[in-house]
Enzyme design. Structure first.
Site, PDB file in Angstrom:
ATOM      1  N   HIS A   1      35.307 -19.804  37.845  1.00 22.09           N
ATOM      2  CA  HIS A   1      35.138 -20.905  36.896  1.00 22.09           C
ATOM      3  C   HIS A   1      36.333 -21.002  35.964  1.00 22.09           C
ATOM      4  O   HIS A   1      36.992 -19.993  35.687  1.00 22.09           O
ATOM      5  CB  HIS A   1      33.853 -20.722  36.078  1.00 22.09           C
ATOM      6  CG  HIS A   1      33.782 -19.402  35.399  1.00 22.09           C
ATOM      7  ND1 HIS A   1      33.364 -18.254  36.038  1.00 22.09           N
ATOM      8  CD2 HIS A   1      34.119 -19.017  34.146  1.00 22.09           C
ATOM      9  CE1 HIS A   1      33.434 -17.236  35.208  1.00 22.09           C
ATOM     10  NE2 HIS A   1      33.901 -17.668  34.042  1.00 22.09           N
TER      11      HIS A   1
ATOM     12  N   CYS B   1      42.170 -14.970  12.805  1.00 26.09           N
ATOM     13  CA  CYS B   1      41.705 -16.355  12.725  1.00 26.09           C
ATOM     14  C   CYS B   1      42.599 -17.247  13.578  1.00 26.09           C
ATOM     15  O   CYS B   1      43.826 -17.223  13.448  1.00 26.09           O
ATOM     16  CB  CYS B   1      41.717 -16.853  11.277  1.00 26.09           C
ATOM     17  SG  CYS B   1      41.331 -18.628  11.167  1.00 26.09           S
TER      18      CYS B   1
ATOM     19  N   CYS C   1      44.408 -19.958  10.797  1.00 26.53           N
ATOM     20  CA  CYS C   1      45.338 -19.584   9.726  1.00 26.53           C
ATOM     21  C   CYS C   1      46.042 -18.260   9.991  1.00 26.53           C
ATOM     22  O   CYS C   1      46.951 -17.885   9.249  1.00 26.53           O
ATOM     23  CB  CYS C   1      44.606 -19.523   8.385  1.00 26.53           C
ATOM     24  SG  CYS C   1      43.500 -18.102   8.231  1.00 26.53           S
TER      25      CYS C   1
ATOM     26  N   HIS D   1      34.369 -17.174   7.428  1.00 24.95           N
ATOM     27  CA  HIS D   1      35.674 -17.835   7.360  1.00 24.95           C
ATOM     28  C   HIS D   1      35.753 -18.973   8.385  1.00 24.95           C
ATOM     29  O   HIS D   1      36.273 -20.057   8.096  1.00 24.95           O
ATOM     30  CB  HIS D   1      36.759 -16.787   7.617  1.00 24.95           C
ATOM     31  CG  HIS D   1      38.140 -17.337   7.602  1.00 24.95           C
ATOM     32  ND1 HIS D   1      38.823 -17.649   6.450  1.00 24.95           N
ATOM     33  CD2 HIS D   1      38.994 -17.649   8.628  1.00 24.95           C
ATOM     34  CE1 HIS D   1      40.019 -18.112   6.749  1.00 24.95           C
ATOM     35  NE2 HIS D   1      40.153 -18.128   8.063  1.00 24.95           N
TER      36      HIS D   1
ATOM     37  N   GLU E   1      36.930 -22.812   8.015  1.00 20.87           N
ATOM     38  CA  GLU E   1      38.046 -23.326   8.820  1.00 20.87           C
ATOM     39  C   GLU E   1      37.614 -24.537   9.641  1.00 20.87           C
ATOM     40  O   GLU E   1      38.386 -25.478   9.820  1.00 20.87           O
ATOM     41  CB  GLU E   1      38.592 -22.232   9.761  1.00 20.87           C
ATOM     42  CG  GLU E   1      39.392 -21.158   9.075  1.00 20.87           C
ATOM     43  CD  GLU E   1      40.744 -21.657   8.550  1.00 20.87           C
ATOM     44  OE1 GLU E   1      40.864 -22.835   8.178  1.00 20.87           O
ATOM     45  OE2 GLU E   1      41.682 -20.859   8.475  1.00 20.87           O
TER      46      GLU E   1
HETATM   47  P1  AMP Z   1      33.524 -15.555  31.701  1.00 22.87           P
HETATM   48  O1  AMP Z   1      32.864 -15.079  32.975  1.00 22.87           O
HETATM   49  O2  AMP Z   1      33.665 -14.500  30.695  1.00 22.87           O
HETATM   50  O3  AMP Z   1      34.817 -16.267  31.976  1.00 22.87           O
HETATM   51  O4  AMP Z   1      32.585 -16.646  31.049  1.00 22.87           O
HETATM   52  C1  AMP Z   1      31.366 -17.040  31.623  1.00 22.87           C
HETATM   53  C2  AMP Z   1      30.812 -18.219  30.869  1.00 22.87           C
HETATM   54  O5  AMP Z   1      29.608 -18.596  31.505  1.00 22.87           O
HETATM   55  C3  AMP Z   1      30.477 -17.939  29.414  1.00 22.87           C
HETATM   56  O6  AMP Z   1      31.146 -18.870  28.581  1.00 22.87           O
HETATM   57  C4  AMP Z   1      28.963 -18.067  29.357  1.00 22.87           C
HETATM   58  O7  AMP Z   1      28.522 -18.632  28.147  1.00 22.87           O
HETATM   59  C5  AMP Z   1      28.651 -18.952  30.533  1.00 22.87           C
HETATM   60  N1  AMP Z   1      27.341 -18.739  31.149  1.00 22.87           N
HETATM   61  C6  AMP Z   1      26.711 -17.558  31.356  1.00 22.87           C
HETATM   62  N2  AMP Z   1      25.554 -17.763  32.015  1.00 22.87           N
HETATM   63  C7  AMP Z   1      25.461 -19.101  32.227  1.00 22.87           C
HETATM   64  C8  AMP Z   1      24.502 -19.926  32.859  1.00 22.87           C
HETATM   65  N3  AMP Z   1      23.409 -19.422  33.428  1.00 22.87           N
HETATM   66  N4  AMP Z   1      24.715 -21.253  32.883  1.00 22.87           N
HETATM   67  C9  AMP Z   1      25.814 -21.780  32.301  1.00 22.87           C
HETATM   68  N5  AMP Z   1      26.764 -21.056  31.703  1.00 22.87           N
HETATM   69  C10 AMP Z   1      26.591 -19.726  31.665  1.00 22.87           C
END
Ligand code: AMP
Length: 232
Positions: free
Chosen positions: A141, A195, A198, A212, A216
């Protein structure tokens, strides 16, 4: 839930960890993105889909706008981004799709922050598009996320640092090799929280950072609304 699991110290980004696929028939929350790929037509969280991609709203958004682009190619779905992005045909398609959603996300941000009159300015510069060096979710993703980190789902340091340190890799930074990713990720979750706006260093003081970020956000929003730019 961003990057909820750190990789083992020397994990290879292109090899799955031992726990990546349990093989025990138990549902693993890290397979949670699979549902959108399986039935995009009927899933209310799906914003759009075509032959190559499904685009969803992140279930736990870490900022005002937070979308995920999921490639549908079954071969790519379980690859690490570094591996998947080596396929030039695929990567070209992905970049085109990402550019489209970058623009749409910018428009949505503008509508969200300025529902009455949208000031003319470079809204796209407020949106980041990229991946986590070591994603927590199993299905490939790409994040499309506004910069603000203003969200109740930013609940701990990992959530914050995973989007604000080099652990987050912009799509425009590819091609990268495994070593680049490992070097960039470094000890991302041990780094101080800085942050995004800033540059103030909050070290490990998450509660102070959250307070904060509220301020912001308001200043960022006011700035975006009041400052107009000459957009060609
Ligand atoms: P990452 O694998 O760390 O790149 O990020 C995975 C993303 O998937 C995170 O931003 C989660 O909030 C999101 N996420 C986790 N489970 C689900 C789900 N069942 N449906 C949609 N988004 C999800």
């Amino acid at each position: 839930m961003a990057a909820s699991k750190s990789p083992p110290a020397k994990a290879s980004p292109t090899k799955k960890s031992a726990t990546a696929s349990s093989g025990h028939g138990r549902w693993d929350s890290r397979d949670g993105l699979e549902q959108y790929l399986r039935s995009p037509a009927t899933n209310p969280r799906v914003l759009a889909y075509n032959d190559d991609f499904v685009v969803i709203k992140d279930m736990y958004p870490k900022a005002t706008i937070h979308l995920l682009i999921l490639p549908r190619d079954p071969l790519k779905q379980h690859q690490h981004p570094v591996e998947a992005f080596k396929d030039q045909v695929f990567f070209t398609k992905l970049r085109t799709e990402a550019a489209k959603w970058h623009s749409l996300a910018a428009k949505e941000l503008a509508r969200t922050l300025c529902p009455d009159t949208i000031p003319e300015r470079d809204w796209e510069s407020e949106i980041k598009v990229g991946i986590h060096s070591f994603p927590s979710m199993h299905h490939l993703h790409v994040h499309v996320i506004s910069r603000d980190m203003h969200s109740p789902y930013v609940r701990h340091k990992k959530h914050y640092n995973s989007f604000t340190t080099p652990f987050f890799v912009g799509l425009h930074e590819f091609p990268l090799e495994e070593e680049d990713i490992e070097r960039r990720a470094g000890n991302w979750n041990k780094q101080d929280m800085i942050c995004w706006r800033c540059g103030r260093n909050f070290e490990n003081k998450f509660t102070a950072l959250k307070a904060h970020l509220e301020r912001e956000f308001e200043e960022w929003k006011d700035g975006l609304i009041s400052q107009t730019e000459n957009v060609q």
